[in-house]
Scaffold this active site. Structure first.
Site, mmCIF file in Angstrom:
data_model
loop_
_atom_site.group_PDB
_atom_site.id
_atom_site.type_symbol
_atom_site.label_atom_id
_atom_site.label_comp_id
_atom_site.label_asym_id
_atom_site.label_seq_id
_atom_site.Cartn_x
_atom_site.Cartn_y
_atom_site.Cartn_z
ATOM 1 N N HIS A 1 0.816 -1.214 0.000
ATOM 2 C CA HIS A 1 0.000 0.000 0.000
ATOM 3 C C HIS A 1 0.854 1.271 0.000
ATOM 4 C CE1 HIS A 1 0.504 -0.160 4.484
ATOM 5 N NE2 HIS A 1 0.406 1.156 4.375
ATOM 6 N N ASP B 1 0.288 -7.742 1.857
ATOM 7 C CA ASP B 1 0.741 -6.345 1.780
ATOM 8 C C ASP B 1 2.270 -6.303 1.658
ATOM 9 O OD1 ASP B 1 0.667 -3.610 1.759
ATOM 10 O OD2 ASP B 1 0.112 -3.375 3.869
ATOM 11 N N SER C 1 4.162 3.060 7.899
ATOM 12 C CA SER C 1 3.812 1.966 6.998
ATOM 13 C C SER C 1 5.019 1.476 6.210
ATOM 14 C CB SER C 1 2.737 2.422 6.012
ATOM 15 O OG SER C 1 1.500 2.579 6.637
#
Length: 508
Positions: free
Chosen positions: A46, A92, A182
């Site tokens: 992402h 992910d 992230s």
């Protein structure tokens, strides 16, 4: 199911060179990664787009900087896992291909065992993310301890059936990753063995302290990682040989010290007008120490000592109200910053109203080179008092002209009196549009010296991609009624969180 946040809360400042394989995107979007091969980084799917445009810093300690051993590389490709699900964040994983290899450090080691980490095993996560939910990203690298939790417990809390082969859960109440972290690596504590990638959470640990964070489990993507490394580099045995690597060769800095603080001495050699001089130590643009806290004598040499100063990057700022620095005639004063007996920064006395110097408190203090300046003459007869400046009562009109970037809501400004730093004006007092040109007029401004500081909450100045904004301060010369202006100061868009210019309003 709570709202997913692409999300260090409750952590501490990392030590320089503690995580030489940690990487961070260099542009607007803050995402972390890890060096797993000299030419390849591992991050979250992402985070796509975060690395490609502005490159990446490996060994990053200060965001967007090569300070303390970090290196910069351009990125030529981002490869998302083919089974990545944008709604559930399953799989992910993403690989980032560097334009040039990084050969001066060992990559992280990837865990291949699905049963690692065990329940309650201690883990470490690091990043430049927010230190509170909804806050700005951090300038310096932070780290925090968290723990693996039982997968079924995590499923029950979230009321979601997370696939155990590609996702794992962590929790340390009130501590954890947040926005901007992230893609960063999750490693077994006190090792370089990566078990996970920061993926998502329910807001952040400060607002949802009982909700586990959900990370991408590295062991679930080992096959895809190995195949992709083989396709890109031709090194088809890299992952299988990974666990047979010799341990990393210790460098000058190995494990971080138990105490991540140091003693800082600020040593001043004053001139004949010590009352003109003030100083401050800034962290993230905020003063943490100010001085002097006594009344120094003429030509006095004085040391102020501060114990347990946290490791990190700082700015030392000296202001002289008369504008001649630490000088009196042929005499030149100075200032030194000393960490644990090592002089890490010098300030020459030859400056005007203000002098600043960046310095780092860390595990390996580097001796600074003294600045070149005219030889210091022995003081002769010190004047009995500083010269008296005349008082001006004239006023003028100034225009503040902004060329905003694509994110004008990040930008604010203040104008302060000089040198008292009293805030006189602030703005904007409207909501500017993207890439807007705008002029604000201020009338009846007393003649004198001022400082204007422009703040950017994201930390990339007035810059969006290849577009650069700017700001100007102009004095209106209306003595002839023709509206002519004179530029008093100019600031380009290339700065981080703050940019300061000085200007003087003159009598017409």
């Amino acid at each position: 199911m709570p709202e997913i946040s692409p999300r260090i809360i409750g952590g501490s400042l990392a030590s320089a060179k503690e995580f030489p394989w940690f990487a961070a995107a260099s542009g607007r979007f803050s995402c972390g990664a890890s060096l797993i091969h000299p030419r390849i980084l591992l991050t979250a799917a992402h985070c796509v787009g975060a690395f490609r445009s502005d490159g990446v810093h490996i060994g990053a300690f200060r965001r967007g900087s090569t300070v303390r051993g970090a290196v910069f590389r351009k990125v030529i490709r981002e490869i998302q896992h083919p089974d990545f699900q944008e709604t559930s964040f399953s799989n992910d994983f993403m690989l980032v291909i560097l334009a040039d290899p990084v050969n001066d450090r060992d990559p992280v080691t990837l865990n291949t065992n699905i049963n690692v980490p065990a329940d309650n095993q201690e883990l470490t996560v690091m990043g430049f993310g927010s230190t509170l939910y909804g806050g700005s990203v951090s300038k310096n690298l932070n780290e925090v301890t968290t723990f693996a939790i039982n997968h079924n417990t995590c499923r029950d809390i979230w009321s979601t059936n997370f696939p155990r082969d590609v996702q794992l859960c962590t929790l340390n109440r009130g501590k954890g990753a947040c926005q901007g972290d992230s893609g960063g690596p999750l490693v077994l504590a006190n090792t370089n063995i990566q078990v996970g990638i920061v993926s998502f959470g329910a807001e952040c640990a400060d607002t949802k302290p009982s909700f586990p964070a959900v990370e991408a489990r590295v062991s679930g993507a080992i096959g895809w990682i190995a195949d992709t490394i083989c396709d890109v580099t031709g090194d088809c045995d890299y992952i299988s040989n990974m666990n047979n690597r010799p341990p990393p060769t210790p460098g000058p800095v190995t494990l971080p010290p138990q105490s991540k603080t140091a003693t800082l001495d600020i040593v001043f050699q004053y001139d004949a007008y010590p009352k003109e001089t003030t100083w401050s130590v800034l962290s993230d643009d905020q003063p943490i120490f100010v001085g002097p806290n006594y009344e120094p004598g003429l030509y006095e040499r004085w040391t102020s000592t501060f114990d347990e100063v946290p490791y990190g990057d700082y700015v030392f700022q000296i202001d002289d109200s008369w504008g001649d620095g630490l000088t009196t005639g042929d005499y030149f004063g100075s200032a030194e910053l000393v960490q644990d007996g090592v002089t890490i920064a010098y300030v020459s006395g030859s400056f005007g109203l203000r002098q600043t110097v960046d310095f780092v408190i860390g595990t390996d203090p580097q001796p600074a080179i003294p600045p070149s300046q005219p030889p210091t003459m022995s003081p002769t007869l010190a004047p009995s008092s500083a010269p008296t400046q005349s008082t001006r009562i004239d006023t003028g009109t100034i225009n503040i002209h902004f060329q905003y970037d694509g994110y004008p809501d990040e930008t604010s400004w203040v104008i302060q009196s000089w040198p008292s730093y009293q805030i006189l004006f602030s703005g904007p007092d409207y909501l500017p549009s993207i890439y807007q040109n705008w002029t604000t007029s201020l009338v009846d401004i007393p003649v004198g010296r001022y400082a204007m500081t422009v703040y950017d909450s994201w930390g990339d100045g007035l810059k969006t991609g290849s577009f650069f904004g700017y700001y100007r301060i102009l004095q209106v010369n209306d003595t002839n009624g023709d509206g002519n202006t004179k530029e008093l100061a100019y600031g380009d868009g290339v700065f981080g969180f703050a940019s300061t210019v000085q200007f003087e309003v003159n009598a017409l």
